[in-house]
Design an enzyme around this catalytic site. Structure first.
Site, PDB file in Angstrom:
ATOM      1  N   LYS A  14      -0.069   5.283 -11.471  1.00  0.00           N
ATOM      2  CA  LYS A  14      -1.511   5.445 -11.265  1.00  0.00           C
ATOM      3  C   LYS A  14      -2.219   5.793 -12.579  1.00  0.00           C
ATOM      4  O   LYS A  14      -3.285   5.278 -12.880  1.00  0.00           O
ATOM      5  CB  LYS A  14      -1.716   6.558 -10.239  1.00  0.00           C
ATOM      6  CG  LYS A  14      -3.151   6.819  -9.913  1.00  0.00           C
ATOM      7  CD  LYS A  14      -3.417   6.640  -8.445  1.00  0.00           C
ATOM      8  CE  LYS A  14      -4.865   6.889  -8.158  1.00  0.00           C
ATOM      9  NZ  LYS A  14      -5.117   7.391  -6.843  1.00  0.00           N
TER      10      LYS A  14
ATOM     11  N   LYS B 185       4.995  13.371 -21.931  1.00  0.00           N
ATOM     12  CA  LYS B 185       3.725  13.935 -21.460  1.00  0.00           C
ATOM     13  C   LYS B 185       3.163  14.942 -22.463  1.00  0.00           C
ATOM     14  O   LYS B 185       1.958  14.995 -22.674  1.00  0.00           O
ATOM     15  CB  LYS B 185       3.914  14.606 -20.093  1.00  0.00           C
ATOM     16  CG  LYS B 185       4.087  13.596 -18.980  1.00  0.00           C
ATOM     17  CD  LYS B 185       4.175  14.253 -17.629  1.00  0.00           C
ATOM     18  CE  LYS B 185       4.384  13.222 -16.533  1.00  0.00           C
ATOM     19  NZ  LYS B 185       4.774  13.812 -15.258  1.00  0.00           N
TER      20      LYS B 185
ATOM     21  N   LYS C 215       5.990   1.118 -16.747  1.00  0.00           N
ATOM     22  CA  LYS C 215       6.287   1.468 -15.361  1.00  0.00           C
ATOM     23  C   LYS C 215       4.979   1.484 -14.565  1.00  0.00           C
ATOM     24  O   LYS C 215       3.969   1.980 -15.070  1.00  0.00           O
ATOM     25  CB  LYS C 215       6.914   2.874 -15.374  1.00  0.00           C
ATOM     26  CG  LYS C 215       7.386   3.369 -14.047  1.00  0.00           C
ATOM     27  CD  LYS C 215       7.834   4.814 -14.149  1.00  0.00           C
ATOM     28  CE  LYS C 215       6.656   5.763 -14.064  1.00  0.00           C
ATOM     29  NZ  LYS C 215       7.008   7.163 -13.807  1.00  0.00           N
TER      30      LYS C 215
HETATM   31  P1  TYM Z   1       6.441  10.709  -8.596  1.00  0.00           P
HETATM   32  O1  TYM Z   1       5.382  11.190  -7.679  1.00  0.00           O
HETATM   33  O2  TYM Z   1       6.077  10.325  -9.977  1.00  0.00           O
HETATM   34  O3  TYM Z   1       7.118   9.435  -7.954  1.00  0.00           O
HETATM   35  C1  TYM Z   1       7.657   9.472  -6.650  1.00  0.00           C
HETATM   36  C2  TYM Z   1       8.910   8.615  -6.570  1.00  0.00           C
HETATM   37  O4  TYM Z   1       8.606   7.255  -6.857  1.00  0.00           O
HETATM   38  C3  TYM Z   1       9.417   6.781  -7.916  1.00  0.00           C
HETATM   39  N1  TYM Z   1       8.590   5.869  -8.718  1.00  0.00           N
HETATM   40  C4  TYM Z   1       8.976   4.659  -9.111  1.00  0.00           C
HETATM   41  N2  TYM Z   1      10.124   3.982  -8.911  1.00  0.00           N
HETATM   42  C5  TYM Z   1      10.211   2.755  -9.440  1.00  0.00           C
HETATM   43  N3  TYM Z   1       9.216   2.170 -10.165  1.00  0.00           N
HETATM   44  C6  TYM Z   1       8.044   2.811 -10.387  1.00  0.00           C
HETATM   45  N4  TYM Z   1       7.073   2.229 -11.073  1.00  0.00           N
HETATM   46  C7  TYM Z   1       7.881   4.128  -9.851  1.00  0.00           C
HETATM   47  N5  TYM Z   1       6.881   5.038  -9.870  1.00  0.00           N
HETATM   48  C8  TYM Z   1       7.325   6.098  -9.173  1.00  0.00           C
HETATM   49  C9  TYM Z   1       9.817   8.031  -8.693  1.00  0.00           C
HETATM   50  O5  TYM Z   1      11.020   7.825  -9.410  1.00  0.00           O
HETATM   51  C10 TYM Z   1       9.972   9.041  -7.586  1.00  0.00           C
HETATM   52  O6  TYM Z   1      11.237   8.939  -6.980  1.00  0.00           O
HETATM   53  N6  TYM Z   1       9.086  14.616 -10.126  1.00  0.00           N
HETATM   54  C11 TYM Z   1       8.907  13.709  -9.015  1.00  0.00           C
HETATM   55  C12 TYM Z   1       8.539  14.407  -7.710  1.00  0.00           C
HETATM   56  C13 TYM Z   1       9.498  15.459  -7.252  1.00  0.00           C
HETATM   57  C14 TYM Z   1      10.799  15.246  -6.739  1.00  0.00           C
HETATM   58  C15 TYM Z   1      11.277  16.560  -6.384  1.00  0.00           C
HETATM   59  C16 TYM Z   1      11.583  14.122  -6.546  1.00  0.00           C
HETATM   60  C17 TYM Z   1       9.250  16.798  -7.219  1.00  0.00           C
HETATM   61  N7  TYM Z   1      10.322  17.468  -6.683  1.00  0.00           N
HETATM   62  C18 TYM Z   1      12.546  16.721  -5.862  1.00  0.00           C
HETATM   63  C19 TYM Z   1      12.858  14.314  -6.009  1.00  0.00           C
HETATM   64  C20 TYM Z   1      13.326  15.596  -5.673  1.00  0.00           C
HETATM   65  C21 TYM Z   1       7.763  12.768  -9.351  1.00  0.00           C
HETATM   66  O7  TYM Z   1       6.942  13.039 -10.174  1.00  0.00           O
HETATM   67  O8  TYM Z   1       7.690  11.712  -8.589  1.00  0.00           O
END
Ligand code: TYM
Length: 333
Positions: free
Chosen positions: A194, A111, A191
């Site tokens: 959005k 990023k 991956k």
């Molecule tokens: P975020 O919002 O990017 O994604 C949410 C969850 O969805 C999973 N994910 C995917 N898994 C498989 N294939 C994909 N294309 C895909 N896109 C998204 C992500 O791995 C995630 O589990 N940093 C985290 C949010 C967060 C969090 C936490 C997670 C903040 N605090 C504490 C766990 C525990 C994030 O950006 O997720």
């Protein structure tokens, strides 16, 4: 009962990537564990964002999660910024996290490469993530593959804090990664995400799904309709595994290999099967949107329950770290 925590950014509606990679597992886990699910708006502001649009994105994510089966009578669903202790514990963890550990995080490197000026919030993103999970002393963190490195760092933070201040305060949480660990987007390469505009939304209408699916990349070796394909390298075949019955998946593979079906026919069958799963989600979301106050009540109630646990943890943290107690009576709620 073991405790589960997971979070999701308020990116508006769910797409098939975050649904299959994470939220579908949350729906199952809420029946067996004490689950906390959080819409992480403080994480969302670590990159450029539109403040005027954020409330709707957070609300839409809550609607999506509820429509996808998150049940507030079986888990605690809340918005991160409604529970102030998240940022407080993040600050505490910043004091035991080496800069070098944050700089080597893959997501940070990716990023920050795309930005002219890198903000400290982006670097400290995984520290806030550690605070999210550890405020609730969660044992398990269901996530997609891209978050595993952050959970490894979280375990490191726990070891450092426990060693310095109180060896048994925090558990070392474990990542739970399901079968759909990395759903690929419609470009067939990156991956699903959005920000890459390669998604299908969980609440998309049949027409929207078809519009997205029709031009999606398949096996690049299938140039002409009569070229036989290799299903294993085709993202559309992979998506069939999540939406089509197993005999259809077998049939799809055979039709691809023999060029019996063209890619468009294969996509048509996928679109129809997706529609069968997603139609219920769309109806539930429409119902929730018609009762906005119900969604707000669920989030308020979730924040109350989460705050009760978070305060207990912070009292313990403050005690172990030598932070002076306040003589002020706590403001009644
Ligand atoms: P975020 O919002 O990017 O994604 C949410 C969850 O969805 C999973 N994910 C995917 N898994 C498989 N294939 C994909 N294309 C895909 N896109 C998204 C992500 O791995 C995630 O589990 N940093 C985290 C949010 C967060 C969090 C936490 C997670 C903040 N605090 C504490 C766990 C525990 C994030 O950006 O997720």
């Amino acid at each position: 009962m073991r405790r589960v925590f997971s979070g999701i950014q308020p990116s508006g509606e769910l797409h098939l990537g975050n649904y299959l990679g994470a939220v579908r597992n949350w729906v199952e886990l809420q029946e067996q564990y004490d689950c906390y699910f959080c819409i992480v708006d403080y994480h969302a502001i670590t990159q450029d964002y539109d403040a005027a649009a954020l409330p709707a994105r957070t609300f839409d994510m809550a609607v999506s999660l509820l429509a996808a089966g998150i049940d507030p009578s079986h888990c605690t669903l809340f918005v991160q910024s409604h529970v102030h202790e998240h940022t407080e514990l993040a600050w505490v963890f910043n004091t035991v996290t080496p800069l070098g550990d944050l700089e080597r995080m893959t997501q940070f490197k990716d990023k920050s490469k795309r930005q002219e000026s890198v903000l400290a919030g982006l670097l400290n993103y995984p520290v806030l993530q550690a605070a999210d999970v550890l405020l609730y002393k969660a044992d398990l963190v269901p996530v997609g593959e891209d978050q595993v490195q952050h959970i490894e760092l979280m375990r490191e933070i726990v070891r450092k804090w426990n060693a310095k201040f109180g060896s048994d305060v925090f558990p070392e949480p474990e990542a739970m990664v399901g079968k759909a660990r990395r759903i690929i987007g419609l470009d067939g390469q990156a991956k699903m995400s959005k920000s890459l505009d390669n998604t299908i939304g969980l609440l998309d209408t049949p027409d929207q799904i078809w519009e997205r699916l029709r031009p999606a990349v398949t096996d690049p070796a299938r140039v002409k309709r009569t070229d036989p394909g290799t299903p294993e390298v085709c993202n559309i075949y992979n998506l069939h595994k999540y939406f089509s019955p197993s005999d259809t998946v077998t049939h799809v593979a055979a039709q691809c290999r023999s060029a019996g079906w063209g890619c468009i026919e294969c996509k048509r069958v996928l679109a129809d099967n997706m529609e069968r799963t997603l139609t219920d989600f769309r109806h539930r979301a429409a119902e929730l949107r018609a009762h906005r106050e119900r969604v707000h009540e669920i989030l308020d109630d979730g924040a109350r329950r989460a705050t009760a646990v978070a305060r207990e943890t912070m009292l313990e943290v403050r005690r172990h770290m030598g932070l002076l107690d306040s003589e002020q009576p706590q403001t009644p709620e």
